[in-house]
Scaffold this motif. Sequence first.
Motif, PDB file in Angstrom:
ATOM      1  N   HIS A  67       0.636  -0.994  -0.112  1.00 40.12           N
ATOM      2  CA  HIS A  67      -0.131   0.020   0.198  1.00 40.12           C
ATOM      3  C   HIS A  67       0.949   1.113   0.074  1.00 40.12           C
ATOM      4  CE1 HIS A  67      -3.749  -2.151   0.519  1.00 40.12           C
ATOM      5  NE2 HIS A  67      -3.176  -2.952   1.408  1.00 40.12           N
ATOM      6  N   CYS A  99      -4.093   6.172   0.361  1.00 38.20           N
ATOM      7  CA  CYS A  99      -3.189   5.253  -0.340  1.00 38.20           C
ATOM      8  C   CYS A  99      -3.621   5.339  -1.795  1.00 38.20           C
ATOM      9  CB  CYS A  99      -3.535   3.504  -0.063  1.00 38.20           C
ATOM     10  SG  CYS A  99      -2.828   2.478  -1.126  1.00 38.20           S
ATOM     11  N   LEU A 101      -2.663   3.947  -4.191  1.00 38.51           N
ATOM     12  CA  LEU A 101      -3.264   2.591  -5.066  1.00 38.51           C
ATOM     13  C   LEU A 101      -4.787   2.379  -5.083  1.00 38.51           C
ATOM     14  CD1 LEU A 101      -0.314   0.222  -4.255  1.00 38.51           C
ATOM     15  CD2 LEU A 101      -0.180   1.769  -6.281  1.00 38.51           C
ATOM     16  N   HIS A 102      -5.069   2.765  -3.884  1.00 38.19           N
ATOM     17  CA  HIS A 102      -6.466   2.272  -3.608  1.00 38.19           C
ATOM     18  C   HIS A 102      -7.428   3.636  -3.039  1.00 38.19           C
ATOM     19  CE1 HIS A 102      -3.876  -1.071  -2.728  1.00 38.19           C
ATOM     20  NE2 HIS A 102      -4.398  -1.616  -3.795  1.00 38.19           N
ATOM     21  N   MET A 106      -9.246   3.359   0.529  1.00 37.15           N
ATOM     22  CA  MET A 106      -8.186   3.503   1.811  1.00 37.15           C
ATOM     23  C   MET A 106      -7.843   5.125   1.666  1.00 37.15           C
ATOM     24  SD  MET A 106      -5.588   0.370   0.895  1.00 37.15           S
ATOM     25  CE  MET A 106      -4.804   0.900   2.443  1.00 37.15           C
TER      26      MET A 106
HETATM   27 CU    CU Z   1      -3.873   0.509  -0.766  1.00 33.92          CU
END
Ligand code: CU
Length: 113
Positions: A67, A99, A101-102, A106
């Motif tokens: 993450h 985060c 990435l997400h 998140m």
């Molecule tokens: Cu993440």
Amino acid sequence: MGTRNFPVAFTVLATAVAVAGCGGSGSTKPVATRNVEIPKSYKFEPKAIIVKAGDTVTWTNKDNFTHRVKVDGGADHKVDRGHSVSVRFDKPGTYHYVCTLHPHDMNGEVIVR
Ligand SMILES: [Cu+2]
């Protein structure tokens, strides 16, 4: 008549409180801690924390995936599984982080006092 307005005002206030109460799941109340875990299933726990100016906050990744932690206005830190990253907060304020990435699942908040 001034007294006739009172029941109306009371009703409006009660409705506003009820709506605000529906906004959260109960787990978003800020917690006084300097440690945020990234447990399994793409989330930060606790989601919102309160620290003091000058404190260092540490995110620890206990998920099975990599993450990232990016605080508004700060660097984007990679946090591999089993690793942690620390960020120092010097100035009071409310800092949102994600985060990268997400970002939809998140995200969280650091409230510095
Ligand atoms: Cu993440």
